[in-house]
Design a protein around this motif. Structure first.
Motif, PDB file in Angstrom:
ATOM      1  N   VAL A  67       0.843  -1.204   0.000  1.00 53.47           N
ATOM      2  CA  VAL A  67       0.000   0.000   0.000  1.00 53.47           C
ATOM      3  C   VAL A  67       0.876   1.252   0.000  1.00 53.47           C
ATOM      4  O   VAL A  67       0.596   2.214  -0.724  1.00 53.47           O
ATOM      5  N   ALA A  68       1.950   1.239   0.768  1.00 55.17           N
ATOM      6  CA  ALA A  68       2.853   2.401   0.843  1.00 55.17           C
ATOM      7  C   ALA A  68       3.447   2.737  -0.515  1.00 55.17           C
ATOM      8  O   ALA A  68       3.748   3.894  -0.804  1.00 55.17           O
ATOM      9  N   SER A  69       3.573   1.721  -1.370  1.00 57.90           N
ATOM     10  CA  SER A  69       4.112   1.948  -2.717  1.00 57.90           C
ATOM     11  C   SER A  69       3.018   2.340  -3.714  1.00 57.90           C
ATOM     12  O   SER A  69       3.300   2.546  -4.893  1.00 57.90           O
ATOM     13  N   GLY A  70       1.764   2.428  -3.237  1.00 58.62           N
ATOM     14  CA  GLY A  70       0.661   2.840  -4.088  1.00 58.62           C
ATOM     15  C   GLY A  70       0.011   1.707  -4.861  1.00 58.62           C
ATOM     16  O   GLY A  70      -0.872   1.937  -5.682  1.00 58.62           O
ATOM     17  N   LYS A  71       0.405   0.476  -4.569  1.00 56.02           N
ATOM     18  CA  LYS A  71      -0.158  -0.683  -5.267  1.00 56.02           C
ATOM     19  C   LYS A  71      -1.295  -1.280  -4.446  1.00 56.02           C
ATOM     20  O   LYS A  71      -1.259  -1.275  -3.216  1.00 56.02           O
ATOM     21  N   PRO A  72      -2.292  -1.833  -5.121  1.00 56.62           N
ATOM     22  CA  PRO A  72      -3.391  -2.468  -4.394  1.00 56.62           C
ATOM     23  C   PRO A  72      -2.968  -3.809  -3.794  1.00 56.62           C
ATOM     24  O   PRO A  72      -2.084  -4.487  -4.324  1.00 56.62           O
ATOM     25  N   GLU A 122       4.603   7.805   2.661  1.00 53.89           N
ATOM     26  CA  GLU A 122       4.292   6.378   2.476  1.00 53.89           C
ATOM     27  C   GLU A 122       3.208   5.931   3.463  1.00 53.89           C
ATOM     28  O   GLU A 122       2.333   5.136   3.096  1.00 53.89           O
ATOM     29  N   LEU A 123       3.248   6.431   4.682  1.00 56.29           N
ATOM     30  CA  LEU A 123       2.191   6.096   5.646  1.00 56.29           C
ATOM     31  C   LEU A 123       0.834   6.614   5.183  1.00 56.29           C
ATOM     32  O   LEU A 123      -0.197   5.994   5.439  1.00 56.29           O
ATOM     33  N   ASP A 124       0.843   7.752   4.495  1.00 60.05           N
ATOM     34  CA  ASP A 124      -0.393   8.371   4.008  1.00 60.05           C
ATOM     35  C   ASP A 124      -0.877   7.788   2.679  1.00 60.05           C
ATOM     36  O   ASP A 124      -2.031   8.021   2.287  1.00 60.05           O
ATOM     37  N   GLN A 125      -0.013   7.071   1.976  1.00 64.85           N
ATOM     38  CA  GLN A 125      -0.388   6.493   0.677  1.00 64.85           C
ATOM     39  C   GLN A 125      -1.562   5.541   0.870  1.00 64.85           C
ATOM     40  O   GLN A 125      -1.605   4.785   1.835  1.00 64.85           O
ATOM     41  N   ALA A 126      -2.512   5.605  -0.038  1.00 65.42           N
ATOM     42  CA  ALA A 126      -3.696   4.746   0.047  1.00 65.42           C
ATOM     43  C   ALA A 126      -3.868   3.959  -1.241  1.00 65.42           C
ATOM     44  O   ALA A 126      -3.484   4.414  -2.322  1.00 65.42           O
ATOM     45  N   ALA A 127      -4.440   2.770  -1.104  1.00 57.67           N
ATOM     46  CA  ALA A 127      -4.699   1.902  -2.244  1.00 57.67           C
ATOM     47  C   ALA A 127      -5.808   0.925  -1.853  1.00 57.67           C
ATOM     48  O   ALA A 127      -6.061   0.721  -0.652  1.00 57.67           O
ATOM     49  N   PRO A 128      -6.461   0.312  -2.843  1.00 64.30           N
ATOM     50  CA  PRO A 128      -7.487  -0.690  -2.532  1.00 64.30           C
ATOM     51  C   PRO A 128      -6.867  -1.900  -1.815  1.00 64.30           C
ATOM     52  O   PRO A 128      -5.776  -2.349  -2.175  1.00 64.30           O
ATOM     53  N   VAL A 129      -7.584  -2.414  -0.804  1.00 72.42           N
ATOM     54  CA  VAL A 129      -7.120  -3.566  -0.038  1.00 72.42           C
ATOM     55  C   VAL A 129      -8.209  -4.635  -0.074  1.00 72.42           C
ATOM     56  O   VAL A 129      -9.305  -4.423   0.462  1.00 72.42           O
ATOM     57  N   SER A 130      -7.901  -5.765  -0.694  1.00 76.12           N
ATOM     58  CA  SER A 130      -8.899  -6.819  -0.899  1.00 76.12           C
ATOM     59  C   SER A 130      -9.485  -7.342   0.407  1.00 76.12           C
ATOM     60  O   SER A 130     -10.658  -7.723   0.442  1.00 76.12           O
ATOM     61  N   LEU A 131      -8.707  -7.362   1.472  1.00 78.85           N
ATOM     62  CA  LEU A 131      -9.199  -7.856   2.749  1.00 78.85           C
ATOM     63  C   LEU A 131     -10.370  -7.026   3.263  1.00 78.85           C
ATOM     64  O   LEU A 131     -11.181  -7.491   4.053  1.00 78.85           O
ATOM     65  N   TYR A 132     -10.482  -5.797   2.790  1.00 80.07           N
ATOM     66  CA  TYR A 132     -11.551  -4.880   3.195  1.00 80.07           C
ATOM     67  C   TYR A 132     -12.454  -4.537   2.010  1.00 80.07           C
ATOM     68  O   TYR A 132     -12.836  -3.391   1.828  1.00 80.07           O
ATOM     69  N   ASP A 134     -11.842  -4.191  -1.040  1.00 78.71           N
ATOM     70  CA  ASP A 134     -11.191  -3.206  -1.907  1.00 78.71           C
ATOM     71  C   ASP A 134     -11.412  -1.759  -1.471  1.00 78.71           C
ATOM     72  O   ASP A 134     -11.291  -0.836  -2.275  1.00 78.71           O
ATOM     73  N   ALA A 135     -11.713  -1.559  -0.196  1.00 76.03           N
ATOM     74  CA  ALA A 135     -11.754  -0.185   0.328  1.00 76.03           C
ATOM     75  C   ALA A 135     -10.362   0.421   0.155  1.00 76.03           C
ATOM     76  O   ALA A 135      -9.352  -0.272   0.277  1.00 76.03           O
TER      77      ALA A 135
END
Length: 164
Positions: A67-72, A122-132, A134-135
């Motif tokens: 997520v920190a790298s901007g990837k889902p 990097e802490l602020d970077q957001a991306a879709p997370v399948s566990l949630y 894709d939130a």
């Protein structure tokens, strides 16, 4: 704290270390009978759960770094986690206290170092997370909901099971 490092990252790493140390201290004081006690409703032995916390730090950090790298984060579901945990419990049913506590100390130190390497951006970077479902979540949230709280979450369950 080194020049340029994030105060937030350091605070997160410190919290992870405190939780891991509390779990390690608790686990180190358990009798062999307590170590072998199955958790109510869960079924895993207390020792297996301590080893579980230790063994998943690298995975939890990898998810946050993704997520920190901007990837889902893709393909991580509760069903996959339950399957992984069941396999871990089977494969580590006879784990010793010394081995589990040693792994907990080593992997929590590595996790804390990885967290400290993150920048505020990097802490602020957001991306879709399948566990949630894709939130779109921040790396900091992923850290807090997994690696940072994991030892505290399980320590509370272990204490409750042993009424300590």
């Amino acid at each position: 704290m080194s020049k340029g490092s994030s105060q937030r990252a350091n605070a997160l790493a410190d919290r992870l270390e405190r939780g891991a140390q509390a779990l390690a201290s608790f686990a180190s004081g358990l009798t062999e009978a307590e170590w072998q006690t199955p958790l109510p409703k869960d079924g895993r032995k207390i020792g297996v759960v301590v080893h579980h916390v230790a063994s998943v730090y690298p995975i939890e950090i990898e998810l946050a770094q993704t997520v920190a790298s901007g990837k889902p984060v893709v393909g991580v579901t509760m069903d996959a986690i339950h399957e992984m945990n069941a396999g871990h419990a089977k494969d580590n049913a006879s784990v010793t206290k010394d081995a589990a506590v040693d792994l907990l100390r080593r992997n929590s130190a590595a996790a804390a170092a990885a967290i400290r390497a993150l920048t505020d951006a990097e802490l602020d970077q957001a991306a879709p997370v399948s566990l949630y479902a894709d939130a779109i979540l921040t790396s900091q949230f992923v850290l807090e909901d997994h690696a940072v709280r994991h030892s505290s979450h399980h320590l509370a369950r272990l204490r409750a099971a042993l009424k300590r």
